[in-house]
Design a protein around this motif. Structure first.
Motif, PDB file in Angstrom:
ATOM      1  N   UNK A 295     -33.157 -29.806 -15.199  1.00 24.47           N
ATOM      2  CA  UNK A 295     -33.098 -29.835 -13.733  1.00 24.47           C
ATOM      3  C   UNK A 295     -34.499 -29.879 -13.128  1.00 24.47           C
ATOM      4  N   UNK A 296     -35.474 -29.340 -13.856  1.00 26.73           N
ATOM      5  CA  UNK A 296     -36.859 -29.386 -13.390  1.00 26.73           C
ATOM      6  C   UNK A 296     -37.530 -30.719 -13.711  1.00 26.73           C
ATOM      7  N   UNK A 297     -36.820 -31.570 -14.448  1.00 30.30           N
ATOM      8  CA  UNK A 297     -37.312 -32.932 -14.687  1.00 30.30           C
ATOM      9  C   UNK A 297     -38.004 -33.141 -16.027  1.00 30.30           C
ATOM     10  N   UNK A 298     -37.794 -32.251 -16.972  1.00 31.74           N
ATOM     11  CA  UNK A 298     -38.474 -32.358 -18.268  1.00 31.74           C
ATOM     12  C   UNK A 298     -37.459 -32.327 -19.400  1.00 31.74           C
TER      13      UNK A 298
ATOM     14  N   UNK B 200     -37.632 -34.067  -5.743  1.00 29.56           N
ATOM     15  CA  UNK B 200     -38.140 -33.440  -4.526  1.00 29.56           C
ATOM     16  C   UNK B 200     -37.262 -32.226  -4.221  1.00 29.56           C
ATOM     17  N   UNK B 201     -37.489 -31.130  -4.952  1.00 25.00           N
ATOM     18  CA  UNK B 201     -36.661 -29.929  -4.789  1.00 25.00           C
ATOM     19  C   UNK B 201     -37.443 -28.765  -4.182  1.00 25.00           C
ATOM     20  N   UNK B 202     -38.629 -29.054  -3.663  1.00 23.19           N
ATOM     21  CA  UNK B 202     -39.421 -28.012  -3.022  1.00 23.19           C
ATOM     22  C   UNK B 202     -40.311 -27.249  -3.977  1.00 23.19           C
ATOM     23  N   UNK B 203     -40.460 -27.739  -5.202  1.00 16.17           N
ATOM     24  CA  UNK B 203     -41.348 -27.131  -6.194  1.00 16.17           C
ATOM     25  C   UNK B 203     -42.274 -28.242  -6.677  1.00 16.17           C
ATOM     26  N   UNK B 204     -43.567 -27.996  -6.633  1.00 12.83           N
ATOM     27  CA  UNK B 204     -44.521 -29.043  -7.005  1.00 12.83           C
ATOM     28  C   UNK B 204     -44.334 -29.469  -8.462  1.00 12.83           C
ATOM     29  N   UNK B 205     -44.788 -30.669  -8.776  1.00 13.18           N
ATOM     30  CA  UNK B 205     -44.683 -31.173 -10.150  1.00 13.18           C
ATOM     31  C   UNK B 205     -45.439 -30.258 -11.123  1.00 13.18           C
ATOM     32  N   UNK B 206     -46.612 -29.804 -10.704  1.00 14.53           N
ATOM     33  CA  UNK B 206     -47.399 -28.915 -11.555  1.00 14.53           C
ATOM     34  C   UNK B 206     -46.631 -27.623 -11.859  1.00 14.53           C
ATOM     35  N   UNK B 207     -46.002 -27.045 -10.833  1.00 13.59           N
ATOM     36  CA  UNK B 207     -45.231 -25.816 -11.028  1.00 13.59           C
ATOM     37  C   UNK B 207     -43.975 -26.068 -11.858  1.00 13.59           C
TER      38      UNK B 207
END
Length: 171
Positions: free
Chosen positions: A72-75, A4-11
């Motif tokens: 950091x973006x989760x990927x 939850x870092x303020x950027x949608x999962x899609x983005x």
């Protein structure tokens, strides 16, 4: 745990995919530059040997920053030659070209990384991902300078200098 870092999962997914191509291009350029550092010969040997070392060292350090941004973006960051070959838009080199051809190939590689960084910047900027956008701005600046320096070695030293700019008349 959810991110939850303020950027949608899609983005985040779209940005990570673009960063993955950036990582693959950067790694391929790193490997090519290091190869040319080892194998360059000719009258420009010393200059190119040092320049190539500076560039591959900088690229090596950048790989970690790019991969860690993907994480950091989760990927997961791609990390195999096979995956890099799928993602990269930079051609590999199996032979040992002449020094000027090495320079031409590295200019093309630097420019490919610049284009990848520019595309990633657009995606990150649209997503409000200032961290990735900032990283891409830094990468563009470095690769644009490298491309310029390499390109300058290809200029014909017999060419006439450009005319001086005309002075404006005072009114």
């Amino acid at each position: 745990m959810a991110i939850n870092i303020g950027i949608s999962e899609k983005d985040r997914e779209r940005t990570a995919a673009s960063l993955s191509q950036m990582l693959a291009d950067s790694f391929t350029l790193y490997l090519k530059t290091h190869n040319f550092h080892w194998n360059v010969t000719g009258p420009m040997f010393q200059t190119l040997h040092i320049m190539f070392m500076d560039q591959y060292t900088e690229l090596w350090n950048a790989l970690d920053m790019i991969a860690e941004r993907i994480r950091a973006l989760g990927y997961p960051a791609p990390g195999s030659y096979a995956r890099y070959m799928e993602l990269s838009k930079i051609e590999g080199e199996d032979g040992v070209p002449k020094a000027k051809e090495m320079i031409r190939q590295l200019v093309a590689g630097q420019e490919a990384v610049i284009r990848a960084a520019r595309e990633t910047f657009k995606i990150a900027d649209a997503a409000g991902d200032q961290s990735t956008a900032d990283l891409m701005t830094q990468r563009m600046e470095i690769h644009e300078k490298n491309a310029w320096m390499l390109r300058s070695l290809l200029e014909d030293d017999t060419a006439e200098p450009a005319p001086a700019p005309k002075k404006k008349r005072a009114k």
